[in-house]
Scaffold this motif. Structure first.
Motif, PDB file in Angstrom:
ATOM      1  N   GLN A   1     166.688 -38.015  20.878  1.00 41.11           N
ATOM      2  CA  GLN A   1     167.984 -38.294  20.259  1.00 41.11           C
ATOM      3  C   GLN A   1     168.084 -39.784  19.936  1.00 41.11           C
ATOM      4  OE1 GLN A   1     171.060 -36.855  22.870  1.00 41.11           O
ATOM      5  NE2 GLN A   1     170.731 -34.712  22.308  1.00 41.11           N
ATOM      6  N   LYS A   2     168.548 -40.076  18.734  1.00 43.26           N
ATOM      7  CA  LYS A   2     168.710 -41.483  18.333  1.00 43.26           C
ATOM      8  C   LYS A   2     170.071 -42.004  18.760  1.00 43.26           C
ATOM      9  CE  LYS A   2     170.515 -40.782  13.635  1.00 43.26           C
ATOM     10  NZ  LYS A   2     171.763 -41.551  13.835  1.00 43.26           N
ATOM     11  N   ASN A   3     170.149 -43.295  18.950  1.00 47.81           N
ATOM     12  CA  ASN A   3     171.446 -43.899  19.245  1.00 47.81           C
ATOM     13  C   ASN A   3     172.217 -44.088  17.951  1.00 47.81           C
ATOM     14  OD1 ASN A   3     169.837 -45.939  18.184  1.00 47.81           O
ATOM     15  ND2 ASN A   3     170.708 -47.523  19.484  1.00 47.81           N
ATOM     16  N   MET A   4     173.443 -44.555  18.045  1.00 49.50           N
ATOM     17  CA  MET A   4     174.315 -44.647  16.887  1.00 49.50           C
ATOM     18  C   MET A   4     173.735 -45.556  15.806  1.00 49.50           C
ATOM     19  SD  MET A   4     177.055 -43.661  15.395  1.00 49.50           S
ATOM     20  CE  MET A   4     177.764 -42.752  16.781  1.00 49.50           C
ATOM     21  N   ALA A   5     173.107 -46.648  16.222  1.00 49.20           N
ATOM     22  CA  ALA A   5     172.558 -47.601  15.253  1.00 49.20           C
ATOM     23  C   ALA A   5     171.213 -47.162  14.692  1.00 49.20           C
ATOM     24  CB  ALA A   5     172.419 -48.972  15.909  1.00 49.20           C
ATOM     25  N   GLY A   6     170.584 -46.163  15.321  1.00 50.64           N
ATOM     26  CA  GLY A   6     169.264 -45.746  14.871  1.00 50.64           C
ATOM     27  C   GLY A   6     168.166 -46.718  15.250  1.00 50.64           C
TER      28      GLY A   6
ATOM     29  N   CYS B   1     164.107 -39.641  24.894  1.00 49.50           N
ATOM     30  CA  CYS B   1     163.826 -38.306  25.415  1.00 49.50           C
ATOM     31  C   CYS B   1     164.490 -38.220  26.787  1.00 49.50           C
ATOM     32  CB  CYS B   1     162.320 -38.063  25.524  1.00 49.50           C
ATOM     33  SG  CYS B   1     161.900 -36.506  26.353  1.00 49.50           S
ATOM     34  N   HIS B   2     165.532 -37.413  26.909  1.00 53.04           N
ATOM     35  CA  HIS B   2     166.268 -37.330  28.166  1.00 53.04           C
ATOM     36  C   HIS B   2     165.490 -36.544  29.228  1.00 53.04           C
ATOM     37  CE1 HIS B   2     169.821 -39.220  26.509  1.00 53.04           C
ATOM     38  NE2 HIS B   2     169.752 -38.410  25.457  1.00 53.04           N
TER      39      HIS B   2
ATOM     40  N   GLN C   1     163.889 -47.598   4.342  1.00 52.45           N
ATOM     41  CA  GLN C   1     163.010 -46.441   4.199  1.00 52.45           C
ATOM     42  C   GLN C   1     162.045 -46.316   5.365  1.00 52.45           C
ATOM     43  OE1 GLN C   1     159.368 -45.911   2.742  1.00 52.45           O
ATOM     44  NE2 GLN C   1     159.833 -44.643   0.956  1.00 52.45           N
ATOM     45  N   SER C   2     161.549 -47.449   5.847  1.00 53.64           N
ATOM     46  CA  SER C   2     160.642 -47.425   6.993  1.00 53.64           C
ATOM     47  C   SER C   2     161.334 -46.850   8.224  1.00 53.64           C
ATOM     48  CB  SER C   2     160.129 -48.838   7.292  1.00 53.64           C
ATOM     49  OG  SER C   2     159.356 -49.335   6.222  1.00 53.64           O
ATOM     50  N   LEU C   3     162.597 -47.219   8.419  1.00 57.09           N
ATOM     51  CA  LEU C   3     163.346 -46.710   9.566  1.00 57.09           C
ATOM     52  C   LEU C   3     163.592 -45.210   9.421  1.00 57.09           C
ATOM     53  CD1 LEU C   3     164.655 -47.563  12.218  1.00 57.09           C
ATOM     54  CD2 LEU C   3     166.773 -48.006  10.960  1.00 57.09           C
ATOM     55  N   LEU C   4     163.940 -44.775   8.217  1.00 56.21           N
ATOM     56  CA  LEU C   4     164.140 -43.342   7.979  1.00 56.21           C
ATOM     57  C   LEU C   4     162.850 -42.560   8.219  1.00 56.21           C
ATOM     58  CD1 LEU C   4     166.312 -43.454   4.727  1.00 56.21           C
ATOM     59  CD2 LEU C   4     167.076 -42.782   7.016  1.00 56.21           C
ATOM     60  N   ARG C   5     161.737 -43.102   7.757  1.00 56.76           N
ATOM     61  CA  ARG C   5     160.447 -42.428   7.939  1.00 56.76           C
ATOM     62  C   ARG C   5     160.078 -42.354   9.419  1.00 56.76           C
ATOM     63  NH1 ARG C   5     156.252 -41.786   4.260  1.00 56.76           N
ATOM     64  NH2 ARG C   5     157.229 -43.272   2.827  1.00 56.76           N
ATOM     65  N   TRP C   6     160.369 -43.428  10.154  1.00 55.20           N
ATOM     66  CA  TRP C   6     160.058 -43.435  11.586  1.00 55.20           C
ATOM     67  C   TRP C   6     160.873 -42.370  12.320  1.00 55.20           C
ATOM     68  CZ3 TRP C   6     163.057 -44.471  15.940  1.00 55.20           C
ATOM     69  CH2 TRP C   6     162.346 -44.588  17.138  1.00 55.20           C
ATOM     70  N   HIS C   7     162.154 -42.261  12.013  1.00 54.31           N
ATOM     71  CA  HIS C   7     162.982 -41.233  12.658  1.00 54.31           C
ATOM     72  C   HIS C   7     162.471 -39.829  12.327  1.00 54.31           C
ATOM     73  CE1 HIS C   7     166.189 -43.445  14.646  1.00 54.31           C
ATOM     74  NE2 HIS C   7     166.252 -44.250  13.596  1.00 54.31           N
ATOM     75  N   ASP C   8     162.037 -39.626  11.103  1.00 57.13           N
ATOM     76  CA  ASP C   8     161.551 -38.318  10.686  1.00 57.13           C
ATOM     77  C   ASP C   8     160.286 -37.915  11.438  1.00 57.13           C
ATOM     78  OD1 ASP C   8     161.730 -36.022   8.826  1.00 57.13           O
ATOM     79  OD2 ASP C   8     159.837 -36.801   8.062  1.00 57.13           O
ATOM     80  N   SER C   9     159.459 -38.883  11.811  1.00 57.29           N
ATOM     81  CA  SER C   9     158.190 -38.577  12.482  1.00 57.29           C
ATOM     82  C   SER C   9     158.262 -38.696  14.005  1.00 57.29           C
ATOM     83  CB  SER C   9     157.084 -39.510  11.965  1.00 57.29           C
ATOM     84  OG  SER C   9     157.405 -40.869  12.226  1.00 57.29           O
ATOM     85  N   HIS C  10     159.444 -39.036  14.548  1.00 56.86           N
ATOM     86  CA  HIS C  10     159.592 -39.176  16.001  1.00 56.86           C
ATOM     87  C   HIS C  10     160.751 -38.327  16.532  1.00 56.86           C
ATOM     88  CE1 HIS C  10     156.988 -42.622  15.256  1.00 56.86           C
ATOM     89  NE2 HIS C  10     156.756 -42.667  16.547  1.00 56.86           N
ATOM     90  N   GLN C  11     160.899 -37.130  16.000  1.00 62.17           N
ATOM     91  CA  GLN C  11     161.986 -36.262  16.442  1.00 62.17           C
ATOM     92  C   GLN C  11     161.692 -35.575  17.771  1.00 62.17           C
ATOM     93  OE1 GLN C  11     163.712 -33.711  13.419  1.00 62.17           O
ATOM     94  NE2 GLN C  11     162.908 -35.020  11.791  1.00 62.17           N
ATOM     95  N   TYR C  12     160.426 -35.628  18.201  1.00 66.38           N
ATOM     96  CA  TYR C  12     160.046 -34.980  19.458  1.00 66.38           C
ATOM     97  C   TYR C  12     159.261 -35.952  20.325  1.00 66.38           C
ATOM     98  CZ  TYR C  12     161.435 -30.718  17.087  1.00 66.38           C
ATOM     99  OH  TYR C  12     162.161 -29.764  16.411  1.00 66.38           O
ATOM    100  N   CYS C  13     159.415 -35.818  21.635  1.00 68.98           N
ATOM    101  CA  CYS C  13     158.737 -36.680  22.599  1.00 68.98           C
ATOM    102  C   CYS C  13     157.252 -36.334  22.639  1.00 68.98           C
ATOM    103  CB  CYS C  13     159.376 -36.497  23.979  1.00 68.98           C
ATOM    104  SG  CYS C  13     158.574 -37.448  25.297  1.00 68.98           S
ATOM    105  N   SER C  14     156.409 -37.330  22.577  1.00 67.25           N
ATOM    106  CA  SER C  14     154.962 -37.101  22.583  1.00 67.25           C
ATOM    107  C   SER C  14     154.453 -36.679  23.957  1.00 67.25           C
ATOM    108  CB  SER C  14     154.233 -38.370  22.148  1.00 67.25           C
ATOM    109  OG  SER C  14     154.531 -39.450  23.025  1.00 67.25           O
ATOM    110  N   LYS C  15     155.261 -36.850  25.002  1.00 69.05           N
ATOM    111  CA  LYS C  15     154.842 -36.474  26.356  1.00 69.05           C
ATOM    112  C   LYS C  15     155.332 -35.089  26.746  1.00 69.05           C
ATOM    113  CE  LYS C  15     154.923 -38.013  31.181  1.00 69.05           C
ATOM    114  NZ  LYS C  15     155.387 -39.073  32.124  1.00 69.05           N
ATOM    115  N   THR C  16     156.584 -34.773  26.453  1.00 69.43           N
ATOM    116  CA  THR C  16     157.171 -33.497  26.884  1.00 69.43           C
ATOM    117  C   THR C  16     157.329 -32.493  25.754  1.00 69.43           C
ATOM    118  OG1 THR C  16     159.452 -34.234  26.499  1.00 69.43           O
ATOM    119  CG2 THR C  16     158.465 -34.736  28.649  1.00 69.43           C
TER     120      THR C  16
END
Length: 304
Positions: free
Chosen positions: A184-189, A194-195, A164-179
């Protein structure tokens, strides 16, 4: 005794049978005194060669044994395999095709009740399914994690909390804080990239201290107005930037109950998924008895 009163070191070398050295001084052990040896010239080289080979053998044996243990350790193999899954998308995709998964809906895990026990089913990947369909077909329900942690097996509860912690982290980091661009997440998550900026983001935990305060004979527990009647807890709080564990404990105790901590010692640690993945660092802290007596008179028990 050697000149000056210092006794020289002695080394007894047992010899099996009467050889060249044995015939010169009998078949018993020869004694080497100080830096001088009474072994014949050829025997000295033989003895040194045996000694060197023994040292080399011991070193090789220790290295080989250590390598053997590392290669055959179940834990080491598991950790290295998991690390490969994080770094190799192809290997991770293969594992996903044959692996099993926990089900979550809105960060709530899916549980099945079997008799008096609650189980966390591990299912093969089946794509996105409707919540009601899953609950009906699998005869279970999605349960709030706070409740689920107390009714499932300890091994499953730890894995559920991490998931659940990993899912929550992905949900709150969908955008780069700089740009501000999508990440995009890798296959393992295990990370998001940020490309546009080249920044790689990794899941993080916030360090939290939780301490049982004592004056040597009594423990201090606290409560919040929202707690059920009769429920108490130890003092806890997030570590500030630049603080170590001891400083965080001292500050939290001073802020919350107005006591000055004299000593702190570590007890244990645990991952806690609330509010958004924390590392709980448990400690014991000691305060002066007189100071505690004075401070407690100013505290109000909100349970009354």
């Amino acid at each position: 005794m050697a000149p000056g009163g210092a006794e020289r070191s002695r080394l007894a070398v047992p010899l099996g049978g009467a050889g060249a050295a044995g015939s010169a001084r009998g078949s018993g052990p020869l004694v080497l005194r100080g830096h001088r040896s009474f072994l014949p010239h050829g025997a000295q080289y033989s003895y040194l060669w045996v000694l060197v080979m023994a040292v080399v053998y011991q070193a090789v044996y220790r290295r080989t044994a250590s390598l053997f243990c590392r290669l055959h350790s179940t834990y080491v193999r598991k950790m290295r395999y998991l690390n490969e899954l994080k770094e190799d998308d192809t290997l991770c995709r293969q594992a996903q095709n044959s692996g099993t998964f926990f089900l979550f809906h809105n960060l709530s895990p899916f549980l099945q009740k079997v008799g008096k026990k609650y189980l966390v089913p591990q299912l093969s990947a089946a794509g996105a399914l409707d919540k009601s369909v899953i609950e009906s077909e699998l005869k279970g329900s999605f349960t709030d994690l706070r409740k689920a942690l107390f009714i499932v097996d300890g091994k499953d509860s730890s894995l559920m909390a991490s998931a659940q912690s990993l899912l929550r982290w992905h949900d709150s980091h969908q955008y780069c804080s700089k740009t501000g661009q999508p990440t995009q997440k890798n296959m393992a998550g295990s990370k998001r990239v940020c490309h546009a900026s080249g920044i790689t983001y990794y899941p993080q935990m916030s360090p939290v201290v939780i301490t049982l305060v004592s004056d040597g004979s009594r423990c201090l527990l606290t409560r919040q107005p929202s707690f059920p009647k009769g429920m108490y807890t130890a003092l806890s709080g997030f570590c500030d930037i630049g603080e170590n564990v001891e400083e965080a404990v001292q500050r939290e105790v001073a802020e919350e109950v107005g006591l000055e901590v004299e000593s702190v010692w570590y007890s244990a640690s645990q991952h806690w998924p609330f509010p958004s993945s924390s590392l709980m660092i448990a400690c014991h802290s000691l305060v002066r008895a007189q100071e505690a007596e004075w401070a407690l008179t100013s505290l109000k028990d909100l349970s009354s």
